[in-house]
Structure formats: C-alpha cells, structure tokens
Motif scaffolding. Structure first.
Motif, short mmCIF file in Angstrom:
data_model
loop_
_atom_site.label_atom_id
_atom_site.label_comp_id
_atom_site.label_asym_id
_atom_site.label_seq_id
_atom_site.Cartn_x
_atom_site.Cartn_y
_atom_site.Cartn_z
N GLN A 31 0.83 -1.20 0.00
CA GLN A 31 0.00 0.00 0.00
C GLN A 31 0.87 1.26 0.00
O GLN A 31 0.62 2.19 -0.74
N ALA A 32 1.93 1.26 0.80
CA ALA A 32 2.82 2.43 0.89
C ALA A 32 3.56 2.68 -0.43
O ALA A 32 3.87 3.82 -0.76
N GLN A 33 3.82 1.61 -1.18
CA GLN A 33 4.53 1.74 -2.46
C GLN A 33 3.58 2.12 -3.60
O GLN A 33 4.01 2.26 -4.74
N GLY A 34 2.30 2.24 -3.32
CA GLY A 34 1.34 2.67 -4.33
C GLY A 34 0.78 1.56 -5.19
O GLY A 34 0.20 1.82 -6.24
N VAL A 35 0.95 0.31 -4.75
CA VAL A 35 0.36 -0.81 -5.50
C VAL A 35 -1.15 -0.80 -5.22
O VAL A 35 -1.55 -0.81 -4.06
#
Length: 193
Positions: A31-35
């Motif tokens: 989630q933090a990596q934008g997936v």
C-alpha cells in the motif's frame, strides 16, 4: 501504477517474505509503495500462497486500506442497490439512488460523472439514451405546491409508449432525487446494466 511498475515492488518483497516478513507487513509495504488494492491481493496470493478469498479479506480488511475502503463504500452500496433491483428485490438503501446513477455511467459505457452531480445537465446522456429507446420523459417544477401537505414540487415521469409496465414516476422535494429514482428504475427494467 501499471503492472510493469508494481512488478519490481512485488519481486523486492519476495526476498523479504522469505526472510520472515509477515503478510500484514507486506500489505503495508504494498500500500505504501502505491500498489493498487487488486494487484496487492494478487501479490499476497503469489507471495503467501493463500486463496483469493483469504487475500481479499486480508488486504481489503487491513487498516492500511481503510481510507480506500471507506471512500468506495457509496459506490459499492450503489452497485448492490442495482444488483438487488435487477433481482426484483426491494431497495434496501433508497438514499443511494443518486450514487447508483453515478454507477450507471461506466456500466453503460458512458463517461463517468461526479458522485455529487446536480441538475439535469449531468444526467442528459442517460435521458438522451432513454429518448433513443423511444421513452417519453417529462420533468415538472410545480410552483403551486407550497402548502403543507402538498405533493413535493418536483415530478419526473418516464414511459415507453405501448409498454404500460414501463411507467416510472417520482414526486420528491429534490429534483436530483426524483431524476435519480426514475433513471435507476428505468435502467434496471430496460437496460439491465
């Protein structure tokens, strides 16, 4: 983020998972990596060997996705309302007609509109499609309906000549709600999105 952009994120996580990174920690990293949420579910299946149902529950139910889940609830509810209507079930959440109209646009291959749409202009593509179907649509602003006990001032009617079962009417105090009620009921019976 495209699949080619999140593939390296998932590949980098693989080594961390083998080193002991938990599923919850991996979900936070994804989630933090934008997936996006659906590719995150796919990654969890791939990385942890869980079923699709478990991946959906773990990812969508994770606190990292709470904001996305909360933001998508009105659309989810509107799609549920449409699904109920297509099965002939009563509307459980009638206040969602306006959101259901928003959901109709992409379902019918039309350019999406904002959830907070207002006025007739926003829904003209749906009204035009009804006209092309042969439907007659009338909107009435009744300035005489002012006294307590009077019918609400906005009436929307739609009918298909020669098809008495395709008659829709809404008398409501808000124009958009009257439009939405008729549009959704028409869509369910005629377009079955």
């Amino acid at each position: 983020m495209s699949s080619s952009e999140y593939a390296p994120v998932v590949d980098a996580l693989r080594a961390r998972v083998q080193a002991g990174l938990s599923m919850d920690e991996a979900i936070v990293v994804l989630q933090a990596q934008g997936v996006p949420i659906v590719p995150s579910m796919k990654a969890v299946i791939d990385l942890f060997g869980v079923s699709l149902d478990e991946a959906k529950q773990r990812v969508a139910g994770h606190p990292a996705w709470a904001g996305v889940r909360k933001a998508s609830e009105p659309l989810h509810d509107a799609l549920e309302l449409l699904a109920d209507a297509m099965k002939g079930q009563p509307f459980r959440k009638p206040h969602l007609y306006r959101v259901a109209v928003t959901a109709l646009f992409p379902l019918l291959g039309l350019e999406p509109i904002a959830e907070d749409w207002s006025g007739m202009d926003a829904v003209l593509p749906l009204l035009e499609r009804m006209r092309q179907d042969g439907a007659v649509v009338m909107v009435k602003w009744d300035g005489e309906r002012k006294a307590p006990g009077d019918a609400p001032p906005y009436t929307v009617l739609a009918s298909v000549p020669g098809r008495p079962e395709l008659f829709f009417r809404a008398d409501l105090p808000v124009l958009e709600e009257a439009l939405a009620r008729v549009l959704v009921e028409y869509a369910v019976k005629v377009w079955n999105p």
